[in-house]
Structures are given as C-alpha cells and as structure tokens.
Write a protein that holds these residues in place. Structure first.
Motif, PDB file in Angstrom:
ATOM      1  N   ILE A 171      20.063  15.797  18.176  1.00  0.00           N
ATOM      2  CA  ILE A 171      19.048  14.654  17.747  1.00  0.00           C
ATOM      3  C   ILE A 171      18.839  13.746  19.056  1.00  0.00           C
ATOM      4  O   ILE A 171      17.673  13.439  19.039  1.00  0.00           O
ATOM      5  CB  ILE A 171      19.695  14.170  16.171  1.00  0.00           C
ATOM      6  N   GLY A 172      19.815  13.565  19.587  1.00  0.00           N
ATOM      7  CA  GLY A 172      19.788  12.632  20.607  1.00  0.00           C
ATOM      8  C   GLY A 172      18.699  13.388  21.963  1.00  0.00           C
ATOM      9  O   GLY A 172      18.032  12.595  22.408  1.00  0.00           O
ATOM     10  N   ARG A 173      18.808  14.296  22.111  1.00  0.00           N
ATOM     11  CA  ARG A 173      18.267  15.241  23.348  1.00  0.00           C
ATOM     12  C   ARG A 173      16.695  15.281  22.488  1.00  0.00           C
ATOM     13  O   ARG A 173      15.802  15.183  23.458  1.00  0.00           O
ATOM     14  CB  ARG A 173      18.744  16.624  23.440  1.00  0.00           C
ATOM     15  N   ALA A 174      16.544  15.813  21.361  1.00  0.00           N
ATOM     16  CA  ALA A 174      15.177  15.874  20.822  1.00  0.00           C
ATOM     17  C   ALA A 174      14.506  14.371  20.795  1.00  0.00           C
ATOM     18  O   ALA A 174      13.387  14.376  21.299  1.00  0.00           O
ATOM     19  CB  ALA A 174      15.178  16.388  19.453  1.00  0.00           C
ATOM     20  N   ARG A 175      15.021  13.372  20.409  1.00  0.00           N
ATOM     21  CA  ARG A 175      14.376  12.152  20.506  1.00  0.00           C
ATOM     22  C   ARG A 175      14.208  11.556  21.819  1.00  0.00           C
ATOM     23  O   ARG A 175      12.954  10.971  21.886  1.00  0.00           O
ATOM     24  CB  ARG A 175      15.353  11.331  19.764  1.00  0.00           C
ATOM     25  N   ARG A 176      15.029  11.838  22.811  1.00  0.00           N
ATOM     26  CA  ARG A 176      14.619  11.647  24.118  1.00  0.00           C
ATOM     27  C   ARG A 176      13.598  12.106  24.440  1.00  0.00           C
ATOM     28  O   ARG A 176      12.652  11.309  25.291  1.00  0.00           O
ATOM     29  CB  ARG A 176      15.944  11.613  24.996  1.00  0.00           C
ATOM     30  N   MET A 177      13.363  13.385  24.467  1.00  0.00           N
ATOM     31  CA  MET A 177      12.275  14.130  24.861  1.00  0.00           C
ATOM     32  C   MET A 177      10.968  13.640  24.138  1.00  0.00           C
ATOM     33  O   MET A 177       9.998  13.423  24.837  1.00  0.00           O
ATOM     34  CB  MET A 177      12.447  15.718  24.515  1.00  0.00           C
ATOM     35  N   ILE A 178      11.148  13.328  22.895  1.00  0.00           N
ATOM     36  CA  ILE A 178       9.938  12.939  22.148  1.00  0.00           C
ATOM     37  C   ILE A 178       9.556  11.570  22.858  1.00  0.00           C
ATOM     38  O   ILE A 178       8.134  11.476  22.980  1.00  0.00           O
ATOM     39  CB  ILE A 178      10.245  12.699  20.740  1.00  0.00           C
ATOM     40  N   ARG A 179      10.225  10.626  22.863  1.00  0.00           N
ATOM     41  CA  ARG A 179      10.197   9.360  23.598  1.00  0.00           C
ATOM     42  C   ARG A 179       9.361   9.481  25.081  1.00  0.00           C
ATOM     43  O   ARG A 179       8.579   8.645  25.175  1.00  0.00           O
ATOM     44  CB  ARG A 179      11.327   8.411  23.495  1.00  0.00           C
ATOM     45  N   GLU A 180      10.136  10.316  25.823  1.00  0.00           N
ATOM     46  CA  GLU A 180       9.524  10.497  27.075  1.00  0.00           C
ATOM     47  C   GLU A 180       8.144  11.088  27.045  1.00  0.00           C
ATOM     48  O   GLU A 180       7.344  10.663  28.089  1.00  0.00           O
ATOM     49  CB  GLU A 180      10.268  11.300  27.770  1.00  0.00           C
ATOM     50  N   ARG A 181       7.879  11.933  26.294  1.00  0.00           N
ATOM     51  CA  ARG A 181       6.533  12.481  26.079  1.00  0.00           C
ATOM     52  C   ARG A 181       5.372  11.766  25.509  1.00  0.00           C
ATOM     53  O   ARG A 181       4.337  11.592  25.827  1.00  0.00           O
ATOM     54  CB  ARG A 181       6.516  13.617  25.252  1.00  0.00           C
ATOM     55  N   GLY A 182       5.978  10.497  24.617  1.00  0.00           N
ATOM     56  CA  GLY A 182       4.784   9.844  24.102  1.00  0.00           C
ATOM     57  C   GLY A 182       4.400  10.223  22.613  1.00  0.00           C
ATOM     58  O   GLY A 182       4.719  11.473  22.331  1.00  0.00           O
ATOM     59  N   PRO A 183       3.501   9.500  22.027  1.00  0.00           N
ATOM     60  CA  PRO A 183       3.083   9.981  20.750  1.00  0.00           C
ATOM     61  C   PRO A 183       1.973  10.945  20.531  1.00  0.00           C
ATOM     62  O   PRO A 183       1.556  11.231  21.783  1.00  0.00           O
ATOM     63  CB  PRO A 183       2.089   8.329  20.314  1.00  0.00           C
ATOM     64  N   LEU A 184       2.027  11.545  19.567  1.00  0.00           N
ATOM     65  CA  LEU A 184       1.056  12.939  19.330  1.00  0.00           C
ATOM     66  C   LEU A 184      -0.017  12.458  18.396  1.00  0.00           C
ATOM     67  O   LEU A 184      -0.076  11.264  17.790  1.00  0.00           O
ATOM     68  CB  LEU A 184       1.713  14.029  18.610  1.00  0.00           C
ATOM     69  N   THR A 185      -1.030  13.290  18.425  1.00  0.00           N
ATOM     70  CA  THR A 185      -2.217  13.010  17.535  1.00  0.00           C
ATOM     71  C   THR A 185      -2.211  14.190  16.667  1.00  0.00           C
ATOM     72  O   THR A 185      -3.619  14.110  15.754  1.00  0.00           O
ATOM     73  CB  THR A 185      -3.640  13.124  18.486  1.00  0.00           C
ATOM     74  N   THR A 186      -1.585  15.336  16.492  1.00  0.00           N
ATOM     75  CA  THR A 186      -1.342  16.387  15.544  1.00  0.00           C
ATOM     76  C   THR A 186      -0.198  15.904  14.429  1.00  0.00           C
ATOM     77  O   THR A 186       0.596  15.199  15.068  1.00  0.00           O
ATOM     78  CB  THR A 186      -1.396  17.666  16.223  1.00  0.00           C
ATOM     79  N   LYS A 187      -0.287  16.663  13.640  1.00  0.00           N
ATOM     80  CA  LYS A 187       0.928  16.676  12.737  1.00  0.00           C
ATOM     81  C   LYS A 187       1.715  17.512  12.616  1.00  0.00           C
ATOM     82  O   LYS A 187       1.404  18.954  12.654  1.00  0.00           O
ATOM     83  CB  LYS A 187       0.268  16.260  11.274  1.00  0.00           C
ATOM     84  N   ARG A 188       3.196  17.384  12.862  1.00  0.00           N
ATOM     85  CA  ARG A 188       4.191  18.405  12.994  1.00  0.00           C
ATOM     86  C   ARG A 188       5.560  17.511  12.956  1.00  0.00           C
ATOM     87  O   ARG A 188       5.687  16.378  12.943  1.00  0.00           O
ATOM     88  CB  ARG A 188       4.326  18.933  14.241  1.00  0.00           C
ATOM     89  N   THR A 189       6.562  18.208  12.433  1.00  0.00           N
ATOM     90  CA  THR A 189       7.962  17.500  12.107  1.00  0.00           C
ATOM     91  C   THR A 189       8.875  18.605  12.340  1.00  0.00           C
ATOM     92  O   THR A 189       8.595  19.894  12.360  1.00  0.00           O
ATOM     93  CB  THR A 189       8.165  17.051  10.883  1.00  0.00           C
ATOM     94  N   MET A 190      10.103  18.147  12.743  1.00  0.00           N
ATOM     95  CA  MET A 190      10.937  19.172  12.764  1.00  0.00           C
ATOM     96  C   MET A 190      12.487  18.775  11.979  1.00  0.00           C
ATOM     97  O   MET A 190      12.569  17.734  11.734  1.00  0.00           O
ATOM     98  CB  MET A 190      11.745  19.029  14.316  1.00  0.00           C
ATOM     99  N   VAL A 191      12.916  19.732  11.652  1.00  0.00           N
ATOM    100  CA  VAL A 191      14.085  19.461  10.608  1.00  0.00           C
ATOM    101  C   VAL A 191      15.461  19.939  11.184  1.00  0.00           C
ATOM    102  O   VAL A 191      15.465  20.982  11.968  1.00  0.00           O
ATOM    103  CB  VAL A 191      13.837  20.210   9.254  1.00  0.00           C
ATOM    104  N   ILE A 192      16.573  19.289  10.999  1.00  0.00           N
ATOM    105  CA  ILE A 192      18.004  19.656  11.372  1.00  0.00           C
ATOM    106  C   ILE A 192      18.604  19.917  10.185  1.00  0.00           C
ATOM    107  O   ILE A 192      18.934  18.899   9.486  1.00  0.00           O
ATOM    108  CB  ILE A 192      18.541  18.527  12.367  1.00  0.00           C
ATOM    109  N   ALA A 193      18.880  20.940   9.808  1.00  0.00           N
ATOM    110  CA  ALA A 193      19.698  21.209   8.554  1.00  0.00           C
ATOM    111  C   ALA A 193      21.203  21.092   8.881  1.00  0.00           C
ATOM    112  O   ALA A 193      21.688  21.450   9.851  1.00  0.00           O
ATOM    113  CB  ALA A 193      19.364  22.747   7.983  1.00  0.00           C
TER     114      ALA A 193
END
Length: 94
Positions: free
Chosen positions: A72-94
């Motif tokens: 989760i930490g890695r994914a959140r860091r990559m998302i923040r570095e990339r910045g906001p999106l304009t399309t809709k998607r999500t990822m789940v960690i089961a």
C-alpha cells in the motif's frame, strides 16, 4: 483483469470509480471489507456493506499485515508522485 464495482465517488477527492483490480491476484473479486486505494488521490479506502468506498480508519489499518503495508505504501507513493487522474479506476488489495 479489472472487475466492475458499483459506481461510487472517492470520499476524499470525489474521483469516480467503477472498476477494481487486485494487485496480488487478478482473479480476486472485491468484497465487503476489502481495502482499496483511490488511483487519483491515493486515499486508503475500504468497501462497506453496500460496496461503497469509505475512508479506512486506524482500526482498519491495524488489521493489515506487514506485506500489505509495504504494498500500500509503495502504491500510494507512486500515485502521489504521478498526480491526480481524469479517468475512473481503482485498485483493491484483498
């Protein structure tokens, strides 16, 4: 492979989400209680009883094992570095 989930908005940023993909096993279907990350703002969320997104609280986070926390930490860091999106998607960690 992503799977359809009920259309919902991120409670943190308002980003529209209607798909989910498990990062560890693409065959996993999101269920009530699964964690998810908004791919626009990196908010850590969970699916509630109605499969709507709710912000994960401290008690929720305490349920995570060390591998989940690292992922989760890695994914959140990559998302923040990339910045906001304009399309809709999500990822789940089961």
């Amino acid at each position: 492979m992503s799977v359809a989930v009920p259309l919902d908005l991120c409670p943190t940023c308002g980003y529209a989400m209607d798909r989910a993909t498990c990062v560890r096993d693409e065959t996993v279907v999101p269920k009530v209680g699964h964690f998810t990350i908004c791919l626009s703002c990196a908010a850590l969320l969970r699916f509630d009883a109605g499969m709507q997104h709710v912000v994960a609280g401290a008690d929720d986070i305490a349920e995570l094992d060390d591998d989940d926390i690292v992922t989760i930490g890695r994914a959140r860091r990559m998302i923040r570095e990339r910045g906001p999106l304009t399309t809709k998607r999500t990822m789940v960690i089961a």
